[in-house]
Design a protein around this motif. Sequence first.
Motif, PDB file in Angstrom:
ATOM      1  N   MET A 155       0.828  -1.191   0.000  1.00 15.51           N
ATOM      2  CA  MET A 155       0.000   0.000   0.000  1.00 15.51           C
ATOM      3  C   MET A 155       0.873   1.256   0.000  1.00 15.51           C
ATOM      4  O   MET A 155       1.883   1.311   0.699  1.00 15.51           O
ATOM      5  N   GLY A 156       0.469   2.280  -0.771  1.00 16.98           N
ATOM      6  CA  GLY A 156       1.257   3.500  -0.886  1.00 16.98           C
ATOM      7  C   GLY A 156       0.664   4.684  -0.155  1.00 16.98           C
ATOM      8  O   GLY A 156       0.988   5.827  -0.473  1.00 16.98           O
ATOM      9  N   PHE A 157      -0.186   4.428   0.839  1.00 16.21           N
ATOM     10  CA  PHE A 157      -0.802   5.494   1.635  1.00 16.21           C
ATOM     11  C   PHE A 157      -0.986   4.951   3.050  1.00 16.21           C
ATOM     12  O   PHE A 157      -0.925   3.741   3.277  1.00 16.21           O
ATOM     13  N   ALA A 158      -1.209   5.830   4.002  1.00 11.84           N
ATOM     14  CA  ALA A 158      -1.099   5.444   5.410  1.00 11.84           C
ATOM     15  C   ALA A 158      -2.252   4.605   5.930  1.00 11.84           C
ATOM     16  O   ALA A 158      -2.040   3.727   6.766  1.00 11.84           O
ATOM     17  N   HIS A 159      -3.482   4.854   5.456  1.00  9.94           N
ATOM     18  CA  HIS A 159      -4.628   4.190   6.066  1.00  9.94           C
ATOM     19  C   HIS A 159      -5.612   3.710   5.002  1.00  9.94           C
ATOM     20  O   HIS A 159      -5.955   4.457   4.086  1.00  9.94           O
ATOM     21  N   ALA A 160      -6.058   2.466   5.147  1.00 12.14           N
ATOM     22  CA  ALA A 160      -7.098   1.921   4.281  1.00 12.14           C
ATOM     23  C   ALA A 160      -8.455   2.301   4.859  1.00 12.14           C
ATOM     24  O   ALA A 160      -8.771   1.952   5.994  1.00 12.14           O
ATOM     25  N   ASN A 161      -9.238   3.010   4.050  1.00  5.55           N
ATOM     26  CA  ASN A 161     -10.552   3.459   4.503  1.00  5.55           C
ATOM     27  C   ASN A 161     -11.548   3.399   3.351  1.00  5.55           C
ATOM     28  O   ASN A 161     -12.152   4.415   2.974  1.00  5.55           O
ATOM     29  N   PRO A 162     -11.750   2.207   2.786  1.00  2.00           N
ATOM     30  CA  PRO A 162     -12.658   2.096   1.637  1.00  2.00           C
ATOM     31  C   PRO A 162     -14.108   2.309   2.057  1.00  2.00           C
ATOM     32  O   PRO A 162     -14.489   2.039   3.195  1.00  2.00           O
ATOM     33  N   ALA A 163     -14.914   2.786   1.119  1.00  4.47           N
ATOM     34  CA  ALA A 163     -16.330   3.046   1.393  1.00  4.47           C
ATOM     35  C   ALA A 163     -17.112   1.755   1.607  1.00  4.47           C
ATOM     36  O   ALA A 163     -18.178   1.774   2.225  1.00  4.47           O
ATOM     37  N   ARG A 164     -16.596   0.650   1.108  1.00  5.01           N
ATOM     38  CA  ARG A 164     -17.218  -0.660   1.313  1.00  5.01           C
ATOM     39  C   ARG A 164     -16.093  -1.694   1.322  1.00  5.01           C
ATOM     40  O   ARG A 164     -14.980  -1.405   0.869  1.00  5.01           O
ATOM     41  N   PRO A 165     -16.345  -2.906   1.833  1.00  7.08           N
ATOM     42  CA  PRO A 165     -15.281  -3.907   1.894  1.00  7.08           C
ATOM     43  C   PRO A 165     -14.809  -4.343   0.507  1.00  7.08           C
ATOM     44  O   PRO A 165     -15.609  -4.433  -0.429  1.00  7.08           O
ATOM     45  N   VAL A 166     -13.516  -4.601   0.390  1.00  9.65           N
ATOM     46  CA  VAL A 166     -12.915  -5.095  -0.851  1.00  9.65           C
ATOM     47  C   VAL A 166     -11.966  -6.238  -0.488  1.00  9.65           C
ATOM     48  O   VAL A 166     -11.056  -6.057   0.327  1.00  9.65           O
ATOM     49  N   SER A 167     -12.179  -7.408  -1.061  1.00 12.53           N
ATOM     50  CA  SER A 167     -11.303  -8.541  -0.783  1.00 12.53           C
ATOM     51  C   SER A 167      -9.935  -8.349  -1.428  1.00 12.53           C
ATOM     52  O   SER A 167      -9.808  -7.742  -2.501  1.00 12.53           O
ATOM     53  N   VAL A 168      -8.908  -8.865  -0.745  1.00 12.15           N
ATOM     54  CA  VAL A 168      -7.520  -8.698  -1.190  1.00 12.15           C
ATOM     55  C   VAL A 168      -6.818 -10.048  -1.169  1.00 12.15           C
ATOM     56  O   VAL A 168      -6.906 -10.790  -0.180  1.00 12.15           O
ATOM     57  N   ASP A 238     -16.623  -8.445   6.607  1.00  9.24           N
ATOM     58  CA  ASP A 238     -17.892  -7.883   6.134  1.00  9.24           C
ATOM     59  C   ASP A 238     -18.160  -8.313   4.693  1.00  9.24           C
ATOM     60  O   ASP A 238     -17.244  -8.330   3.856  1.00  9.24           O
ATOM     61  N   GLU A 239     -19.412  -8.653   4.420  1.00 12.41           N
ATOM     62  CA  GLU A 239     -19.859  -9.058   3.086  1.00 12.41           C
ATOM     63  C   GLU A 239     -19.058 -10.246   2.547  1.00 12.41           C
ATOM     64  O   GLU A 239     -18.893 -10.404   1.340  1.00 12.41           O
ATOM     65  N   GLY A 240     -18.551 -11.090   3.462  1.00 16.19           N
ATOM     66  CA  GLY A 240     -17.837 -12.289   3.050  1.00 16.19           C
ATOM     67  C   GLY A 240     -16.430 -12.049   2.535  1.00 16.19           C
ATOM     68  O   GLY A 240     -15.841 -12.940   1.898  1.00 16.19           O
ATOM     69  N   THR A 241     -15.874 -10.872   2.803  1.00 17.15           N
ATOM     70  CA  THR A 241     -14.543 -10.557   2.288  1.00 17.15           C
ATOM     71  C   THR A 241     -13.462 -11.388   2.961  1.00 17.15           C
ATOM     72  O   THR A 241     -13.619 -11.902   4.072  1.00 17.15           O
ATOM     73  N   GLU A 242     -12.336 -11.489   2.277  1.00 18.05           N
ATOM     74  CA  GLU A 242     -11.138 -12.151   2.789  1.00 18.05           C
ATOM     75  C   GLU A 242      -9.929 -11.270   2.505  1.00 18.05           C
ATOM     76  O   GLU A 242      -9.922 -10.497   1.540  1.00 18.05           O
TER      77      GLU A 242
END
Length: 288
Positions: A155-168, A238-242
């Motif tokens: 990650m190239g920024f300090a904090h992950a703050n997505p508007a909704r969950p995203v699996s990675v 959330d929402e089944g993310t992993e």
Amino acid sequence: MQDFSIGTTLHTITHAGRERRYLVHLPPMYDRNQRWPLVFSFHGSNSNGQTQLEFTDINPLADREGFIVIYPFGTGDRERLRFWNAGNCCGYPVEHDVDDVGFIRSLLDHLQSTLSIHQKRIYATGMSNGGMFAYRLANEMADTFAAIAPVAGVMGFAHANPARPVSVIHFHGSDDEFVPIDGGVGKQSVTGTSHFSLQYTIDQWRQANHCPAEPVSVTLPSKTDHTTTIRTTYGPGDEGTEVVLYLVEGAGHTWPGRPPRPHYLGHSTNSFSANAVMWEFFCRHART
């Protein structure tokens, strides 16, 4: 309205006064009457979309499984040496504040007006700086991307703050000397960027997706290529993310399943294919 042909074709679009290039790969079974998954594949620093296509060799998998691949080109002073604005990395687009997120929004709007795209199955992968950019897209375009698969790029920024969950799902070599897993400036860094650590990156996305803090770790079967792969899974959130990490012990700044080109990137592994693994992951994670 632009028409795209079966196979791989080169196109341009103008965004923010810049002509931007991108490759579109349509599988042979593409049919406008169906909705198709879409995968963006972003090149690393000092590279471009054509090099990413050759480096990863995703197209044969797209042809077998049936999905569209887009290879956008970043910006830079020279045609073959392009970069992405992923936050703290890298090069020309960071120095010139290039709106790469806006470019992808505009490009996607254009593609959706022409191609038959499954709106809940839009994904991103990328190598190094391209993987970092995939993280930025997941953070700022969480309403669009269902899952991302960065390779050798934190990650190239300090904090992950997505508007909704995203699996990675993340792939990284323990001996990476360009984007070191412990963070800081890599011994072979070409940009001088001080990176966040791999574990910091994983933790940020685990927390953003509200995945359990305790992971499940498995050592995967290995071929005789002097690497060992540990798969660490956090979820479900959330929402089944992993959030899943494939740490390849003994590998460098490379794409699992592909030979290291050029060789100074370090050792690669042939014990598994990042392409096949990320596609299976994408198939499990459509946007709800």
